[in-house]
Motif scaffolding. Structure first.
Motif: not given
Lengths: 88, 195
Positions: A41-43, A22, B66-68, A20, A45, A75, B118-122, B157-161, A78, B90
């Protein structure tokens, strides 16, 4: 006096089994070249199956390097496993 | 008051009236048996140990930003048009991500399960040292106006959503929720873990 809002990608991290990506963007205001206030900051993934056409050339290059066909295939497998785990 | 600097076998000590107030070891590490106070900001790039010196005591990251959020369909993503108030913030402390989201806009042409990305971290992997509980990270949802059933909470979800999930009663886990095209207005908050 000139106020200028600036944004740049300041951190890119590759994490986890599926590489992933980030991305962290930092935004700040300058008044005549001098920082005014703090930085924010704006993040987001980037996943192996994501469309990166709106990303910067720098980010696209990183993604192309780490999201190899092997990683994408892994992936996808997965994701399929996850789908079976989520009750409909 | 007498301040003196004394060499030791592998470093030196600074003493005040005969009591050690600062020790520098052979590696240049500095320690004090007293309270350290700073009225300015401190920088600890490597983190700070709290309550012990084991890996589990190391607080190595803090960040706010922030995140979107983006609403989409699981089988057909569709087109998400956010409103001006769409967004989220976040706070990350160590591996813990606290998340707030205000997802407002319109989705068109989407099909399948209602999801938000759109999560900010995995999100952390499900097993190993991070614990299988990460698989069931849940986000408390204020409401989701736009879908046709009362769904709460979200699951990460582990797939990041995030995906909406109903809850029924103590004998049923409920089910997922299909996207409904049109206006959406979702408010939620919660936490999950990163690796």
């Amino acid at each position: 006096m000139a106020l200028l809002k600036k944004t740049k990608l300041d951190k890119t991290e590759i994490v986890g089994e599926f590489k992933y990506v980030q991305c962290r963007h930092v935004t700040w205001i300058e008044e005549d070249g001098v920082l005014v206030g703090g930085k924010t900051y704006h993040r987001h993934v980037i996943l192996p199956n994501d469309d990166v056409s709106n990303e910067s050339a720098e980010t696209q290059a990183i993604v192309a390097t780490v999201h190899t066909p092997e990683v994408k295939e892994k992936y996808a497998t997965f994701l399929a496993e996850q789908e079976s785990a989520i009750s409909e | 008051m007498t301040i003196s600097i004394k060499p030791t076998a592998s470093g030196s000590t600074i003493e005040q009236d005969g009591s050690t107030i600062l020790t520098v070891d052979g590696s240049g590490n500095i320690s004090t048996p007293n309270t350290f106070t700073s009225t300015g900001a401190m920088t600890g790039t490597g983190g700070i140990y709290l309550g012990g010196t084991a890996a589990a005591n190391l607080l190595d990251d803090y960040e706010e930003g922030t995140w979107t959020p983006v609403i989409y369909g699981q089988t057909t993503a569709g087109t998400w048009t956010p409103s001006g108030s769409n967004g989220g913030f976040y706070i990350k402390v160590g591996r813990l991500v606290y998340l707030y989201g205000n997802c407002v806009g319109t989705i068109a042409g989407a099909a399948g399960r209602a999801q938000i990305n759109g999560l900010p971290f995995a999100r952390a992997g499900g097993g190993g040292a991070n614990g299988n509980n990460a698989t069931y990270s849940s986000i408390c949802q204020g409401y989701w106006a736009g879908i046709t059933v009362n769904a709460s909470p979200f699951l990460v979800n582990p797939a990041n959503f995030l995906y909406a999930h109903t809850r029924t009663n103590t004998t049923s886990s409920g089910g997922t929720v299909s996207i409904t095209n049109g206006a959406q207005n979702v408010h939620f908050a919660g936490s999950y873990f990163t690796d």
